[in-house]
Design a protein around this motif. Structure first.
Motif, PDB file in Angstrom:
ATOM      1  N   ASN A 109      24.030  67.719 105.014  1.00 46.27           N
ATOM      2  CA  ASN A 109      24.974  68.273 104.048  1.00 46.27           C
ATOM      3  C   ASN A 109      24.913  67.553 102.703  1.00 46.27           C
ATOM      4  O   ASN A 109      25.778  67.768 101.846  1.00 46.27           O
ATOM      5  CB  ASN A 109      26.400  68.216 104.607  1.00 46.27           C
ATOM      6  N   ARG A 262      23.781  77.060  96.207  1.00 50.84           N
ATOM      7  CA  ARG A 262      24.127  76.538  97.527  1.00 50.84           C
ATOM      8  C   ARG A 262      23.165  77.097  98.561  1.00 50.84           C
ATOM      9  O   ARG A 262      22.806  78.277  98.515  1.00 50.84           O
ATOM     10  CB  ARG A 262      25.564  76.897  97.908  1.00 50.84           C
ATOM     11  N   ASP A 264      22.498  77.503 102.721  1.00 47.70           N
ATOM     12  CA  ASP A 264      22.999  77.458 104.090  1.00 47.70           C
ATOM     13  C   ASP A 264      21.833  77.812 104.994  1.00 47.70           C
ATOM     14  O   ASP A 264      21.210  78.873 104.831  1.00 47.70           O
ATOM     15  CB  ASP A 264      24.135  78.464 104.296  1.00 47.70           C
ATOM     16  N   GLU A 272      23.550  73.785 111.732  1.00 48.00           N
ATOM     17  CA  GLU A 272      23.483  74.348 110.392  1.00 48.00           C
ATOM     18  C   GLU A 272      23.522  73.257 109.328  1.00 48.00           C
ATOM     19  O   GLU A 272      24.217  72.254 109.470  1.00 48.00           O
ATOM     20  CB  GLU A 272      24.659  75.297 110.164  1.00 48.00           C
ATOM     21  N   GLN A 273      22.776  73.488 108.263  1.00 45.91           N
ATOM     22  CA  GLN A 273      22.819  72.635 107.082  1.00 45.91           C
ATOM     23  C   GLN A 273      23.488  73.376 105.941  1.00 45.91           C
ATOM     24  O   GLN A 273      23.316  74.594 105.808  1.00 45.91           O
ATOM     25  CB  GLN A 273      21.403  72.232 106.653  1.00 45.91           C
ATOM     26  N   GLN A 274      24.207  72.641 105.103  1.00 44.74           N
ATOM     27  CA  GLN A 274      24.819  73.210 103.918  1.00 44.74           C
ATOM     28  C   GLN A 274      24.607  72.226 102.761  1.00 44.74           C
ATOM     29  O   GLN A 274      25.007  71.069 102.850  1.00 44.74           O
ATOM     30  CB  GLN A 274      26.319  73.451 104.138  1.00 44.74           C
TER      31      GLN A 274
END
Length: 280
Positions: A109, A262, A264, A272-274
């Motif tokens: 993140n 951004r 995602d 999940e990556q953000q």
């Protein structure tokens, strides 16, 4: 098991995710999540732990890269036929191999930092293999026995430096923050098959990549076998296995990341990556 590392940058501690999705602090029983921790004997010991006996990490604590002390970062290029076609490049007859610098690693993140003057930074979602035991010239049928686990990863690529400045792809692939991994490292027994995982990536909410690891040209087993014939793979080494179609370079006109964007991204079973994209 699903391993994480949590805490401020440079001060991360090892942890695991329990059956309820809570992060448990492993630092009392394991000094670090590194190549040595991925050894079969170490994993067997950790499987014997009762996660309920470990302290709970407060919700919202930052997650870092789930593996420390990473050795080599080996990458496979054009490993999806649709990506090769969108790049107007021939489908490879054997794996294309390049490297990324270890300093490109960041958390799942963390902000993606554009290099100064970047105009062509691109996204690439990839399944990442973590090596658990030394592999040297191993057969395809034996290759996955050397794999400790898998992660979601992004192979960020500055196309100007990769393709227009001469030399090898490594130049455009190794800027700081260009290799986020995580949120967790899932041990190999957590996945029924690494070749059957749904993959998706969106930029500013718009789906860009929507594919499946089954679409790889060379399977994870073939990749580990092939690379182990070129160089000895050691515990803690990573292999990025290539990206499917849907990268910015393949669009008409091409679309690249800008500060304020951004990302995602997720792979089934691997989290999940953000990321926020920021200017240096």
């Amino acid at each position: 098991m699903k391993f994480v590392r949590f805490g401020d940058p440079g001060k991360e501690l090892p942890g695991l995710i329990d059956a309820e999705g809570k992060i448990r602090d492993l630092s009392g029983v394991l000094p670090e999540l590194n190549g040595a921790a991925l050894a079969p004997s170490s994993l067997a010991r950790l499987r014997g732990l009762d996660p309920r006996s470990l302290p709970v990490v407060p919700a919202g604590t930052r997650l870092g890269a789930p593996l420390a002390g990473i050795g080599k970062i080996v990458c496979i290029g054009l490993n999806y036929a649709d990506h090769a076609r969108e790049a107007s490049l021939p489908i490879p007859e054997e794996p294309i191999v390049f490297m990324k610098a270890q300093t490109a690693i960041c958390g799942p993140n963390d902000a993606i930092v554009l290099p100064p003057g970047s105009e062509k930074t691109d996204w690439e979602l990839e399944l990442v293999i973590a090596i658990g035991t030394t592999a040297r010239r191993v057969a395809v049928g034996e290759a996955l026995s050397h794999v400790a686990g898998y992660m979601t990863g992004l192979d960020l690529s500055e196309r100007y430096w990769q393709l227009e400045r001469g030399g090898q792809w490594t130049k455009g692939k190794s800027f700081d923050t260009f290799a986020p991994i995580g949120p967790w490292l899932a041990t190999a027994d957590e996945l029924a098959s690494p070749g059957e995982l749904a993959m998706r990536l969106a930029v500013n909410g718009e789906r860009m990549q929507d594919s499946h690891s089954a679409n790889m040209i060379f399977s994870p087993a073939q990749i580990v076998s092939y690379v182990s014939g070129l160089m000895t793979l050691q515990p803690g080494d990573l292999i990025f296995t290539g990206t499917p179609a849907g990268v910015g370079m393949g669009m008409q006109p091409p679309r690249y990341l800008r500060a304020g964007d951004r990302i995602d991204a997720a792979i089934a079973g691997l989290g999940e990556q953000q990321h926020a994209v920021v200017a240096d």
